[in-house]
Every structure is written in C-alpha cells, then in structure tokens.
Motif scaffolding. Structure first.
Motif, mmCIF file in Angstrom:
data_model
loop_
_atom_site.group_PDB
_atom_site.id
_atom_site.type_symbol
_atom_site.label_atom_id
_atom_site.label_comp_id
_atom_site.label_asym_id
_atom_site.label_seq_id
_atom_site.Cartn_x
_atom_site.Cartn_y
_atom_site.Cartn_z
ATOM 1 N N SER A 198 31.920 -4.926 -1.874
ATOM 2 C CA SER A 198 32.807 -5.931 -1.269
ATOM 3 C C SER A 198 32.034 -7.204 -0.942
ATOM 4 C CB SER A 198 33.497 -5.375 -0.034
ATOM 5 O OG SER A 198 32.557 -4.981 0.933
ATOM 6 N N GLU A 199 30.766 -7.095 -0.538
ATOM 7 C CA GLU A 199 29.955 -8.287 -0.296
ATOM 8 C C GLU A 199 29.794 -9.106 -1.576
ATOM 9 O OE1 GLU A 199 28.543 -9.833 2.354
ATOM 10 O OE2 GLU A 199 29.594 -8.405 3.644
ATOM 11 N N MET A 225 30.649 -3.937 5.874
ATOM 12 C CA MET A 225 31.171 -4.014 4.527
ATOM 13 C C MET A 225 30.176 -3.400 3.561
ATOM 14 S SD MET A 225 32.869 -7.669 3.883
ATOM 15 C CE MET A 225 33.994 -8.340 5.041
ATOM 16 N N LEU A 264 31.387 -12.850 -2.187
ATOM 17 C CA LEU A 264 30.354 -13.872 -2.166
ATOM 18 C C LEU A 264 30.870 -15.273 -2.514
ATOM 19 C CD1 LEU A 264 27.404 -14.258 -1.566
ATOM 20 C CD2 LEU A 264 26.896 -13.844 -3.981
ATOM 21 N N LEU A 266 28.333 -2.933 -0.204
ATOM 22 C CA LEU A 266 27.664 -3.821 -1.136
ATOM 23 C C LEU A 266 28.638 -4.425 -2.146
ATOM 24 C CD1 LEU A 266 25.060 -5.037 -2.154
ATOM 25 C CD2 LEU A 266 24.684 -2.980 -3.513
ATOM 26 N N ALA A 304 32.043 -17.158 0.581
ATOM 27 C CA ALA A 304 31.129 -17.353 1.704
ATOM 28 C C ALA A 304 31.183 -18.778 2.261
ATOM 29 C CB ALA A 304 29.709 -16.968 1.304
#
Length: 87
Positions: free
Chosen positions: A5-6, A1, A10, A3, A13
């Motif tokens: 989309s992370e 993935m 988040l 950055l 998570a």
C-alpha cells in the motif's frame, strides 16, 4: 500500512504532505483569530478608531459585536480544549 500500500500510494505523497501543511496553517490561523489577547487588542484599536473619528458609532457597534462574538467563541472553546483555542 503495508509495503504494497505504501508503494501504491507513493504518487499521492505530495498531496498528503500538502494537505497536512494546509491543515497546520489553518489551525494556526484559527488559533490566532480566536486568541482572547488578539481579540482584546482589536477591541482596543477599534475604540481608538472611534475616538479618533475614523469610524462611526454604527460601524463601531457592528465591529464590536463581531469581536465580542469571537471572544465568546474563544471562551467556549477554551472550556472544551483547555488551551484557549476554539477548534
């Protein structure tokens, strides 16, 4: 993935982590439930209960059938996975 989309995912998570933990617990519970050694031990305890008069012959037959079904599922699963579990 990537950055971006992370960063966007988040907030999710904890949910992803919880889902992973739940899957692990379910997989382990299923492994134990269908483990042939566990089923054989339960069959042995069931026979002891019958001999001690704790259950009737009808109850024994019903519970034995359920355990034998689990054992059959476990043996079919082990042929497919090679590790003795049904998944």
């Amino acid at each position: 993935m990537g950055l971006i989309s992370e960063v966007l995912l988040l907030p999710f998570a904890p949910v992803r982590g919880s889902a992973w933990a739940i899957r692990q617990v379910l997989n382990e519970a299923e492994r134990i439930y269908y483990d042939p050694a566990t089923v054989r031990a339960e069959l042995s305890r069931l026979e002891e209960r019958l001999e001690a008069g704790e259950i009737t012959e009808e109850e024994f037959d019903r519970l034995e059938d359920e355990l034998l079904d689990r054992l059959e599922i476990a043996s079919r699963g082990s042929a497919g996975t090679g590790n003795g579990t049904a998944r």
